[in-house]
Design a protein around this motif. Structure first.
Motif, mmCIF file in Angstrom:
data_model
loop_
_atom_site.group_PDB
_atom_site.id
_atom_site.type_symbol
_atom_site.label_atom_id
_atom_site.label_comp_id
_atom_site.label_asym_id
_atom_site.label_seq_id
_atom_site.Cartn_x
_atom_site.Cartn_y
_atom_site.Cartn_z
ATOM 1 N N ILE A 3 0.865 -1.180 0.000
ATOM 2 C CA ILE A 3 0.000 0.000 0.000
ATOM 3 C C ILE A 3 0.897 1.224 0.000
ATOM 4 O O ILE A 3 1.758 1.376 0.864
ATOM 5 C CB ILE A 3 -0.916 0.020 1.231
ATOM 6 N N LEU A 4 0.724 2.065 -1.006
ATOM 7 C CA LEU A 4 1.492 3.301 -1.092
ATOM 8 C C LEU A 4 0.671 4.434 -0.509
ATOM 9 O O LEU A 4 -0.491 4.598 -0.844
ATOM 10 C CB LEU A 4 1.833 3.604 -2.548
ATOM 11 N N ARG A 5 1.286 5.203 0.337
ATOM 12 C CA ARG A 5 0.606 6.347 0.935
ATOM 13 C C ARG A 5 1.364 7.611 0.570
ATOM 14 O O ARG A 5 2.591 7.634 0.579
ATOM 15 C CB ARG A 5 0.530 6.192 2.435
ATOM 16 N N SER A 6 0.632 8.643 0.240
ATOM 17 C CA SER A 6 1.243 9.902 -0.152
ATOM 18 C C SER A 6 0.317 11.043 0.235
ATOM 19 O O SER A 6 -0.902 10.896 0.212
ATOM 20 C CB SER A 6 1.478 9.901 -1.664
ATOM 21 N N ASP A 7 0.895 12.167 0.575
ATOM 22 C CA ASP A 7 0.109 13.360 0.878
ATOM 23 C C ASP A 7 -0.132 14.100 -0.432
ATOM 24 O O ASP A 7 0.750 14.799 -0.927
ATOM 25 C CB ASP A 7 0.832 14.245 1.882
ATOM 26 N N ASN A 8 -1.302 13.920 -1.007
ATOM 27 C CA ASN A 8 -1.625 14.501 -2.310
ATOM 28 C C ASN A 8 -2.349 15.836 -2.228
ATOM 29 O O ASN A 8 -2.795 16.347 -3.244
ATOM 30 C CB ASN A 8 -2.468 13.511 -3.119
ATOM 31 N N ARG A 9 -2.447 16.402 -1.048
ATOM 32 C CA ARG A 9 -3.166 17.675 -0.911
ATOM 33 C C ARG A 9 -2.547 18.783 -1.747
ATOM 34 O O ARG A 9 -3.242 19.704 -2.172
ATOM 35 C CB ARG A 9 -3.240 18.093 0.547
ATOM 36 N N GLY A 51 -8.561 11.798 0.079
ATOM 37 C CA GLY A 51 -8.605 10.809 1.153
ATOM 38 C C GLY A 51 -9.928 10.076 1.292
ATOM 39 O O GLY A 51 -10.002 9.076 1.983
ATOM 40 N N GLU A 53 -12.866 7.574 0.266
ATOM 41 C CA GLU A 53 -12.924 6.333 -0.519
ATOM 42 C C GLU A 53 -13.605 6.501 -1.866
ATOM 43 O O GLU A 53 -13.295 5.798 -2.814
ATOM 44 C CB GLU A 53 -13.682 5.252 0.261
#
Length: 87
Positions: A3-9, A51, A53
């Protein structure tokens, strides 16, 4: 599965936004919005909030009083869903 998590804001920070004016069914390709003046063909917009779903990014096909997108939405979205331009 990884699972890749990134702050895309950063993709939507300080970008124009509007809200939908009606419920949109999944597979819908027409999105009624409060203000269509910031939309242009071939731009990408986030439907929903980062963020969530059910959020998704769409490509604008044509702009009129409603926004037409190239591909049908994967999820249904209620009225007053935020739409933000993706930079």
């Amino acid at each position: 599965m990884a699972i890749l998590r990134s702050d895309n804001r950063v993709l939507v920070k300080d970008q124009p936004y509007t809200f939908t004016t009606g419920n949109i069914a999944s597979l819908g390709t027409t999105i009624p919005v409060v203000d269509y003046n910031d939309f242009n063909a071939d731009e990408y917009w986030l439907v929903g909030e980062i963020g969530s779903e059910t959020s998704e990014i769409v490509r604008v096909k044509t702009v009129g009083t409603d926004i037409e997108i190239y591909s049908g939405l994967r999820n249904a979205h209620p009225s007053d869903t935020r739409m933000t331009k993706v930079s």
